[in-house]
Each structure stands twice: as structure tokens, then as C-alpha cells.
Design a protein around this motif. Structure first.
Motif, PDB file in Angstrom:
ATOM      1  N   ASP A  25       0.826  -1.206   0.000  1.00  0.00           N
ATOM      2  CA  ASP A  25       0.000   0.000   0.000  1.00  0.00           C
ATOM      3  C   ASP A  25       0.863   1.260   0.000  1.00  0.00           C
ATOM      4  O   ASP A  25       0.549   2.246  -0.690  1.00  0.00           O
ATOM      5  N   GLU A  26       1.931   1.234   0.772  1.00  0.00           N
ATOM      6  CA  GLU A  26       2.830   2.390   0.807  1.00  0.00           C
ATOM      7  C   GLU A  26       3.465   2.609  -0.562  1.00  0.00           C
ATOM      8  O   GLU A  26       3.544   3.746  -1.052  1.00  0.00           O
ATOM      9  N   GLU A  27       3.886   1.538  -1.193  1.00  0.00           N
ATOM     10  CA  GLU A  27       4.496   1.623  -2.516  1.00  0.00           C
ATOM     11  C   GLU A  27       3.509   2.161  -3.555  1.00  0.00           C
ATOM     12  O   GLU A  27       3.890   2.881  -4.485  1.00  0.00           O
ATOM     13  N   GLU A  28       2.220   1.834  -3.378  1.00  0.00           N
ATOM     14  CA  GLU A  28       1.204   2.273  -4.329  1.00  0.00           C
ATOM     15  C   GLU A  28       0.709   3.696  -4.079  1.00  0.00           C
ATOM     16  O   GLU A  28      -0.078   4.226  -4.867  1.00  0.00           O
ATOM     17  N   GLY A  29       1.145   4.317  -2.976  1.00  0.00           N
ATOM     18  CA  GLY A  29       0.814   5.718  -2.765  1.00  0.00           C
ATOM     19  C   GLY A  29      -0.008   6.043  -1.546  1.00  0.00           C
ATOM     20  O   GLY A  29      -0.529   7.164  -1.418  1.00  0.00           O
ATOM     21  N   ALA A  30      -0.153   5.116  -0.598  1.00  0.00           N
ATOM     22  CA  ALA A  30      -0.903   5.410   0.628  1.00  0.00           C
ATOM     23  C   ALA A  30      -0.198   6.493   1.431  1.00  0.00           C
ATOM     24  O   ALA A  30       1.030   6.503   1.559  1.00  0.00           O
ATOM     25  N   ASP A  31      -0.994   7.415   1.987  1.00  0.00           N
ATOM     26  CA  ASP A  31      -0.447   8.480   2.832  1.00  0.00           C
ATOM     27  C   ASP A  31      -0.482   8.110   4.312  1.00  0.00           C
ATOM     28  O   ASP A  31       0.302   8.627   5.106  1.00  0.00           O
ATOM     29  N   PHE A  32      -1.405   7.236   4.686  1.00  0.00           N
ATOM     30  CA  PHE A  32      -1.519   6.702   6.042  1.00  0.00           C
ATOM     31  C   PHE A  32      -1.637   5.187   5.926  1.00  0.00           C
ATOM     32  O   PHE A  32      -2.225   4.677   4.972  1.00  0.00           O
ATOM     33  N   ILE A  33      -1.130   4.496   6.935  1.00  0.00           N
ATOM     34  CA  ILE A  33      -1.273   3.042   7.042  1.00  0.00           C
ATOM     35  C   ILE A  33      -2.142   2.752   8.260  1.00  0.00           C
ATOM     36  O   ILE A  33      -1.930   3.323   9.329  1.00  0.00           O
ATOM     37  N   MET A  34      -3.108   1.836   8.108  1.00  0.00           N
ATOM     38  CA  MET A  34      -3.993   1.554   9.239  1.00  0.00           C
ATOM     39  C   MET A  34      -3.995   0.079   9.615  1.00  0.00           C
ATOM     40  O   MET A  34      -3.863  -0.791   8.755  1.00  0.00           O
ATOM     41  N   VAL A  35      -4.170  -0.149  10.924  1.00  0.00           N
ATOM     42  CA  VAL A  35      -4.371  -1.490  11.484  1.00  0.00           C
ATOM     43  C   VAL A  35      -5.781  -1.546  12.060  1.00  0.00           C
ATOM     44  O   VAL A  35      -6.201  -0.648  12.790  1.00  0.00           O
ATOM     45  N   LYS A  36      -6.510  -2.622  11.749  1.00  0.00           N
ATOM     46  CA  LYS A  36      -7.877  -2.785  12.241  1.00  0.00           C
ATOM     47  C   LYS A  36      -8.142  -4.266  12.452  1.00  0.00           C
ATOM     48  O   LYS A  36      -7.913  -5.053  11.518  1.00  0.00           O
ATOM     49  N   PRO A  37      -8.620  -4.667  13.649  1.00  0.00           N
ATOM     50  CA  PRO A  37      -8.841  -3.920  14.892  1.00  0.00           C
ATOM     51  C   PRO A  37      -7.514  -3.479  15.539  1.00  0.00           C
ATOM     52  O   PRO A  37      -6.437  -3.828  15.053  1.00  0.00           O
ATOM     53  N   ALA A  38      -7.635  -2.777  16.651  1.00  0.00           N
ATOM     54  CA  ALA A  38      -6.446  -2.243  17.315  1.00  0.00           C
ATOM     55  C   ALA A  38      -6.024  -3.064  18.530  1.00  0.00           C
ATOM     56  O   ALA A  38      -4.898  -3.548  18.605  1.00  0.00           O
ATOM     57  N   GLY A  39      -6.928  -3.238  19.495  1.00  0.00           N
ATOM     58  CA  GLY A  39      -6.557  -3.789  20.797  1.00  0.00           C
ATOM     59  C   GLY A  39      -5.948  -5.174  20.763  1.00  0.00           C
ATOM     60  O   GLY A  39      -5.004  -5.462  21.510  1.00  0.00           O
ATOM     61  N   ALA A  40      -6.462  -6.041  19.904  1.00  0.00           N
ATOM     62  CA  ALA A  40      -5.939  -7.411  19.816  1.00  0.00           C
ATOM     63  C   ALA A  40      -4.761  -7.525  18.864  1.00  0.00           C
ATOM     64  O   ALA A  40      -4.202  -8.619  18.689  1.00  0.00           O
ATOM     65  N   TYR A  41      -4.363  -6.398  18.258  1.00  0.00           N
ATOM     66  CA  TYR A  41      -3.317  -6.418  17.241  1.00  0.00           C
ATOM     67  C   TYR A  41      -2.238  -5.373  17.527  1.00  0.00           C
ATOM     68  O   TYR A  41      -1.679  -4.773  16.610  1.00  0.00           O
ATOM     69  N   LEU A  42      -1.929  -5.188  18.805  1.00  0.00           N
ATOM     70  CA  LEU A  42      -0.908  -4.217  19.181  1.00  0.00           C
ATOM     71  C   LEU A  42       0.455  -4.582  18.616  1.00  0.00           C
ATOM     72  O   LEU A  42       1.273  -3.702  18.297  1.00  0.00           O
TER      73      LEU A  42
END
Length: 336
Positions: free
Chosen positions: A250-267
Motif C-alpha cells: 500500500d505504501e508503494e502504491e501511494g498510501a499516505d496513512f497506514i492503518m491497522v484494524k482492529p487495534a486492541g488485539a493487534y498491538l
């Protein structure tokens, strides 16, 4: 304690925990109102806010009330909102065609918010699940619960352009189709929206925590279940390296932000991505996380204010720059 009874220690870390003042001086992680993005649900035609049964304190709002809520959040220091539509079931079909309605609900909502609050950053979801009769994030193949990747990407690219035309600041593809970030970036640039940012749901897992959200947008009712399997396109919760690979693509393709979902179980994933990228990292404290905290607090098993704060602090400590959370308003009140 006499000198004879004292341990011969090289260091005594408790010295810095002895008083509230000392603890504050050495505190490493801080929460601020501007760390939060408030997810908001918008609905057409409802005369008054409609509470979502599985998400205490969260409401579906008509556009007038949505603007009012955005004003309140902005005054508290929250700098961004993420908008999600609750569509009339009569407008849903297998192709999600209402997503490309040039006067659709979410586009009217964006225009209203941006007219009232130009400085508030507005994030919009780019996925078909609120619009499809089957509740999936794209158009289906002939295989059960499988989404046609390339056909879906073409639709998502059109969606993103329409949202940019409405004035959105950040489009947020949550669909997990391969190649969609590059295609959306190309489409936005081709239509003179080079300044519209992309927040990629890069590490979105096929999680059991999404149930209340699916109630909120009506995709559960469309599908007939809120446990709809999206395993053919969302990440396997067992996979860590694959999440890193998705984010890198995603970063290589031009994403400006990277997101993780969900958060709490994936710290651990949040930390991995924070170490792997210089891009801002967002994490979504999802509906199931919010609802389970409220449920446990209602039963008297947890202290709502303390566990709310601790859960968000953990996400920030893991490396998230921004947190999408339904606690945004309450936390902003507390912190302000």
C-alpha cells in the motif's frame, strides 16, 4: 528501614513512581484530543438521533445532527471525523450501485460538514458493504463469499473520485482488494485531486470484533448475519508477516496513512508497522472493542473510565499516531 536491612541494589526504579508528580514527569505516552478520529454514522431522513443498540452512546445521525456533532467534536479539539452511511435497504443491490450515486447520502454529508467546518478533516470509507444486498465489500464472483477483485477496484476508484469531488480530505479504502491503493491514487490524480490523501486499511483482519459496526451500517441485516465471513479478502488473524507485506504494498502504491484494524488485539502489528514505515500509522479501535468495554462496565466488572483510558493508551504506546475510536468525544472532554 535500617542500613543493615537495606538491599544492595544498583537501581531502584520505584523512586520515579513514588509520587504523582514524579510519575507525570517520566510518563512516556500521552493522549491528546487531536490523536482521535471520531467515526460517525449518518442516515437519511431520521428526525432524531437513533441509538445503536449494540453500541451504547453511539447514534445514527441525520445530516443536520451530524454537522452539530462535528461542531461539538471540533470545539473539543478533535481534528477529524470518519463518516459511514446507513443506507435504506431499498437502495441496496448485488452490485452496490448506490455507491456511485452523485447525490448519495455520504456525499451530501461530506458537503454539509465541509461547508460548516472547512478546517475539520473528513475521512470517508471506500468499500461497498454499506451498499450491497449481500453485505460484502465488493461485487461477488460465483464462489461463495468471494469478491471479484478487479471489478471491485474499478468501482472503488469511481467512489473515491466522487468523494473527492464532494470535498473529502482523506479517502479510506477498507475493502482489502489487491491493487486498490494504486488504482485509487491514479484515478484521483487523473481527476485533479492530487491533494486528496489516502488512508489505507492495510492490515484489516477478518475479525470477530466487527459485529456491532455491521449492525450500525445495516450490512449485517443485508447479509442476514453479523458473522459474515470475509476470509477470502481480509487478513487471517494468525498472520503477522502478511500484514507487513500488505502495508508495504500500500505504501508503494501511494498510501499516505497506514492503518491497522482492529487495534486492541493487534498491538503487535501496530508496533511492527510503526517500525517498518515512516508514514503516519492509524489504528481503529473497532465496535466490538468499544461494546465489550461498555458491557463489562455495565455488569460492574470493569471501571469504564479507567479501562477506556488504558485501552487507548496501549494503542498509542504500541505506535499508533492516530486512533479511530467511538470514545473520541468522551476522551476529548476528559483531556480538554
Amino acid at each position: 528501614m535500617s542500613s543493615e536491612a537495606m538491599l544492595d541494589l544498583v537501581e531502584r526504579p520505584r523512586r520515579l513512581r513514588r509520587t504523582a508528580g514524579l510519575r507525570a514527569m517520566v510518563r512516556e505516552t500521552h493522549l491528546r484530543p487531536e490523536d482521535f478520529i471520531a467515526p460517525l454514522f449518518v442516515v437519511d431522513g431520521k428526525p432524531a438521533p437513533e441509538e445503536i443498540a449494540s453500541m451504547p452512546g453511539v447514534f445514527r445521525l441525520n445530516i443536520k445532527d451530524l454537522v452539530k456533532e462535528c461542531r461539538a467534536l471540533s470545539k473539543l479539539g478533535v481534528r477529524a471525523v470518519a463518516l459511514f452511511p446507513k443506507m435504506d435497504s431499498k437502495l441496496k443491490d448485488a452490485e452496490g450501485t448506490a455507491a456511485l450515486d452523485e447525490d448519495g447520502l455520504i456525499l451530501r454529508a461530506v458537503r454539509a460538514v465541509k461547508q460548516a467546518l472547512p478546517e475539520l478533516a473528513v475521512v470517508t470509507d471506500v468499500a461497498l458493504d454499506p451498499y450491497t444486498s449481500h453485505g460484502h465489500d465488493g461485487v461477488l464472483t460465483d464462489i461463495a463469499d468471494d469478491v471479484d477483485n478487479d471489478r471491485t477496484v474499478a468501482i472503488l476508484s469511481e467512489m473515491a473520485v466522487l468523494q473527492a469531488e464532494a470535498g473529502v480530505d482523506i479517502v479510506a479504502p477498507s475493502d482489502m482488494m489487491d491493487g486498490r491503493i494504486g488504482a485509487i491514487r491514479e484515478a484521483l490524480d487523473a481527476h485533479d485531486f492530487a491533494d486528496t490523501a489516502i488512508m489505507a486499511y492495510s492490515a484489516k483482519f477478518n475479525s470477530a470484533y466487527y459485529g456491532p459496526f455491521r449492525d450500525a451500517v445495516g450490512s449485517a441485516k443485508a447479509a442476514g448475519t453479523n458473522t459474515l465471513s470475509k476470509a477470502t479478502y481480509q487478513l487471517d488473524p494468525a498472520n503477522r508477516r502478511m500484514a507487513i507485506n500488505e502495508a508495504a504494498l500500500d505504501e508503494e502504491e501511494g498510501a499516505d496513512f497506514i492503518m491497522v484494524k482492529p487495534a486492541g488485539a493487534y498491538l503487535d502489528i501496530i508496533r511492527e508497522l510503526r517500525d517498518a514505515t515512516t508514514k503516519p500509522v492509524a489504528a481503529y479501535q473497532v465496535s466490538g472493542e468499544y461494546s465489550q468495554i461498555h458491557a463489562a462496565a455495565k455488569l460492574g466488572w470493569l471501571d469504564l473510565e479507567k479501562i477506556r483510558h488504558e485501552s487507548l493508551l496501549a494503542i498509542k504506546r504500541a505506535g499508533a499516531d492516530l486512533i479511530l475510536t467511538y470514545f473520541a468525544k468522551d476522551m476529548a472532554k476528559l483531556l480538554k
